[in-house]
Scaffold this motif. Sequence first.
Motif, short mmCIF file in Angstrom:
data_model
loop_
_atom_site.label_atom_id
_atom_site.label_comp_id
_atom_site.label_asym_id
_atom_site.label_seq_id
_atom_site.Cartn_x
_atom_site.Cartn_y
_atom_site.Cartn_z
N ALA A 103 33.68 53.32 45.18
CA ALA A 103 32.83 52.18 44.85
C ALA A 103 33.11 51.69 43.43
O ALA A 103 33.17 50.48 43.17
CB ALA A 103 31.35 52.57 44.99
N GLY A 104 33.30 52.64 42.52
CA GLY A 104 33.61 52.26 41.15
C GLY A 104 34.95 51.55 41.03
O GLY A 104 35.10 50.60 40.25
N PHE A 105 35.92 51.99 41.81
CA PHE A 105 37.23 51.35 41.79
C PHE A 105 37.13 49.90 42.24
O PHE A 105 37.69 48.99 41.61
CB PHE A 105 38.20 52.11 42.70
N VAL A 106 36.39 49.66 43.32
CA VAL A 106 36.21 48.29 43.82
C VAL A 106 35.49 47.43 42.79
O VAL A 106 35.91 46.30 42.50
CB VAL A 106 35.43 48.31 45.15
N MET A 107 34.43 47.97 42.20
CA MET A 107 33.61 47.17 41.30
C MET A 107 34.33 46.83 40.00
O MET A 107 34.08 45.77 39.41
CB MET A 107 32.30 47.91 41.00
N ARG A 108 35.22 47.73 39.55
CA ARG A 108 35.87 47.43 38.27
C ARG A 108 37.26 46.82 38.41
O ARG A 108 37.90 46.53 37.39
CB ARG A 108 35.90 48.65 37.38
N MET A 109 37.74 46.59 39.62
CA MET A 109 38.99 45.87 39.79
C MET A 109 39.00 44.53 39.04
O MET A 109 40.02 44.15 38.43
CB MET A 109 39.28 45.67 41.28
N PRO A 110 37.89 43.77 39.05
CA PRO A 110 37.92 42.47 38.37
C PRO A 110 38.09 42.53 36.85
O PRO A 110 38.37 41.50 36.25
CB PRO A 110 36.54 41.87 38.72
N ILE A 111 37.94 43.70 36.22
CA ILE A 111 38.10 43.73 34.77
C ILE A 111 39.52 43.35 34.37
O ILE A 111 39.76 42.91 33.23
CB ILE A 111 37.75 45.11 34.17
N ALA A 112 40.48 43.49 35.30
CA ALA A 112 41.85 43.08 35.02
C ALA A 112 42.17 41.73 35.63
O ALA A 112 43.24 41.17 35.36
CB ALA A 112 42.83 44.13 35.56
N ILE A 113 41.26 41.20 36.44
CA ILE A 113 41.47 39.89 37.07
C ILE A 113 40.91 38.78 36.18
O ILE A 113 41.55 37.74 35.99
CB ILE A 113 40.82 39.85 38.46
N TYR A 114 39.72 39.00 35.64
CA TYR A 114 39.03 37.94 34.90
C TYR A 114 39.77 37.42 33.66
O TYR A 114 39.91 36.20 33.49
CB TYR A 114 37.63 38.38 34.50
N PRO A 115 40.23 38.31 32.74
CA PRO A 115 40.84 37.77 31.52
C PRO A 115 42.02 36.84 31.79
O PRO A 115 42.09 35.73 31.24
CB PRO A 115 41.27 39.04 30.76
N ILE A 116 42.95 37.28 32.64
CA ILE A 116 44.10 36.41 32.94
C ILE A 116 43.69 35.28 33.88
O ILE A 116 44.22 34.18 33.82
CB ILE A 116 45.26 37.23 33.53
N GLY A 117 42.69 35.53 34.74
CA GLY A 117 42.21 34.49 35.64
C GLY A 117 41.61 33.32 34.89
O GLY A 117 41.79 32.15 35.26
N LEU A 118 40.89 33.60 33.79
CA LEU A 118 40.30 32.54 32.98
C LEU A 118 41.38 31.76 32.23
O LEU A 118 41.29 30.53 32.08
CB LEU A 118 39.29 33.13 31.99
#
Length: 404
Positions: free
Chosen positions: A20-35
């Motif tokens: 569950a933690g892996f799924v929830m924190r996957m976006p921490i690497a998506i958001y900065p470059i995504g923005l």
Amino acid sequence: MLQTYRSVFRAPGTAAFCAAGFVMRMPIAIYPIGLVLLISTRTGHYGFAGLLSGTYVVVNGIGNPILARLVDRYGQSRILLPASAVHVAGIAVVCLLAKLHSPQWTLLIPTAVAGFGLLAVGSLIRARWSLALADRPELSTAYSLESILDEVIFTVGPLIATVIATQVNAILGLLLGAALVTTGAVWLQRQRATEPPPHPTDAPRHRSAVRYRGMVLMTVAAGFMGAVFSSAEVTMIAFCGQHHHTGAAGLVVACLAFGSGVSGFVYGARRWQASLLRRFVSQALIFAALPVLFLAAVDIPVLAVCGFVVGMGIAPMLITAFGLIAEIVPSMALTEGMAWLTTGLSIGYGLASAAVGRIADAHGARVAFSVTIGSGVLVGVLAIALLRRIARPVAESEPVAVGS
């Protein structure tokens, strides 16, 4: 070696909260470059894109210890969904404004809200590991596993964000991140059996985790660790561009994460006799010396090798840093203590990322690597200061490190 890692999952519920933690924190690497891609794919400019991404990272770093203190006080299950709802609402507003082509400045406030509302998921999971494997040698292996998963996230996340933004739509990348946070938060919130008990509400409020002896030095050191990570990544990308191999940038940055993942895997499979403090200082000194290797890079292949070797110094240091936090602060402030480490990493990452790009543009990548080298040296200096700080006698009125 694999048997060592399998042993950490013998405790009931550990596999579920780890997933569950892996799924929830996957976006921490998506958001900065995504923005960044949200703006740059539309305008072709990176100035405001960097500001928007930096705003998210820095405000997230500010929000982490505040939310973590609430978690320690009231429990993970009571904070997970409300905080995640605030985060998802912020991302939704960012996507809506981008869809409507609103003025760029209007994206700053919802981006800040989204950053503030995202919990330090790694701290929540490490706190659960600390409870499940308390005083057992497998705890170090569990921390190693989390660091390996972090490297997987920081290798795969940017690739996901880039592919979606360039092949479909940058907005969808941010929405995917919000969906992952929601899924992970609901999944983790339901796992009450492995949740660390909250600090009793009728008990006196405990002092902030940052006030325990050594925590300020640990947080500042984490800031320079984050500066090493971001300045290395940005400068490696700039190096590739200046050598007319922009397409290789993703590969060389991945080498940094791969080196960290390999060393973390090996480190976690061993049983160590030295104290966490001594190990942290030793690893910090190695970490301080390794970035000098970047000066040997004369072409892309050599840069990739240098990145791999420098990356090998990352995971062991972070593993022992999180373990050391568990010794410095009491259990009732553990989540907040780990969140302060994450805060230092986030703020250092954001500030160095903003600064090093300008240096690379003005003076070239080789000069920009001086930021990475200098930040690494300061991590080593602060680690020595931490050793002296914790080793000296304790005043009667001073908060004492647990186990010291």
